[in-house]
Design an enzyme around this catalytic site. Structure first.
Site, short mmCIF file in Angstrom:
data_model
loop_
_atom_site.label_atom_id
_atom_site.label_comp_id
_atom_site.label_asym_id
_atom_site.label_seq_id
_atom_site.Cartn_x
_atom_site.Cartn_y
_atom_site.Cartn_z
N TYR A 19 -49.56 17.97 -18.86
CA TYR A 19 -49.12 18.87 -17.80
C TYR A 19 -49.19 18.24 -16.42
O TYR A 19 -48.88 18.89 -15.43
CB TYR A 19 -50.00 20.13 -17.81
N GLY A 20 -49.59 16.99 -16.33
CA GLY A 20 -49.75 16.33 -15.04
C GLY A 20 -49.10 14.97 -15.04
O GLY A 20 -47.94 14.82 -15.42
N SER A 21 -49.87 13.96 -14.65
CA SER A 21 -49.33 12.61 -14.53
C SER A 21 -48.82 12.08 -15.88
O SER A 21 -47.91 11.25 -15.91
CB SER A 21 -50.38 11.66 -13.96
N LEU A 22 -49.39 12.56 -16.99
CA LEU A 22 -48.95 12.08 -18.30
C LEU A 22 -47.58 12.62 -18.72
O LEU A 22 -47.05 12.23 -19.74
CB LEU A 22 -49.99 12.41 -19.37
N GLU A 90 -58.74 9.71 -19.54
CA GLU A 90 -59.11 11.00 -18.96
C GLU A 90 -60.59 11.07 -18.63
O GLU A 90 -60.99 11.77 -17.70
CB GLU A 90 -58.69 12.15 -19.88
#
Length: 171
Positions: A19-22, A90
């Site tokens: 949901y972010g940088s990935l 992470e």
């Protein structure tokens, strides 16, 4: 609605809701040296926020706002060593948590519930919102440089620090 046990019909391996940088193909290519198959997905009853002092987000269950949804992607076909690398990336800031997301496959014009996992932030949630488009525009280049540096350390030592420990500053 179908419920899939974390696999696309044509792939093997693990799945992960990101949901972010990935979500960024560039970040995935930097970390995994490939871009896994993915579909757009939504995670209900969670909210996304900017982690304090960082350019990346976290998510937490949203008790007050049960109607809130986090948009992202579900990655398919992750290999065991890729999952280990993402866990290390992470770090201790996140806990991998079982979740059920809804995917939308535009080609098949279908929605499916997929049981997968997501990295849920274990620290205190902030009230700052996080926007993927703004991240791409303003922070992606610096974040990619940090990812590349982290990967060199990870691959050289086989145990890396989480990205939050690796970067002590905003980009």
């Amino acid at each position: 609605r179908n419920i899939r046990q974390g696999m696309a019909p044509s792939s093997s391996g693990s799945t992960l809701f990101v949901y972010g940088s990935l979500q960024s193909e560039e970040v995935l290519r930097s970390l995994l040296r490939r871009v896994p198959a993915s579909l757009p997905a939504s995670l209900p009853a969670y909210r996304r926020f900017r982690v304090a002092g960082r350019d990346y987000p976290g998510i937490s269950a949203s008790v007050e706002e049960a109607s809130s949804v986090v948009d992202g992607r579900v990655l398919f076909g992750l290999l065991d060593d890729e999952v280990c690398m993402l866990d290390a990336f992470e770090g201790d800031e996140y806990e991998k948590t079982p979740v059920t997301v809804e995917t939308v496959d535009a080609d098949a014009d279908a929605k499916d519930a997929v049981q997968t996992e997501a990295y849920v932030y274990v620290g205190e949630a902030t009230t700052q919102s996080w926007d993927y488009g703004a991240f791409r525009s303003h922070h992606l280049a610096g974040f990619l440089a940090m990812c590349d540096e982290w990967c060199l350390e990870y691959r050289g030592e086989s145990k890396g620090k989480g990205i939050g420990e690796h970067i002590g500053r905003e980009t």
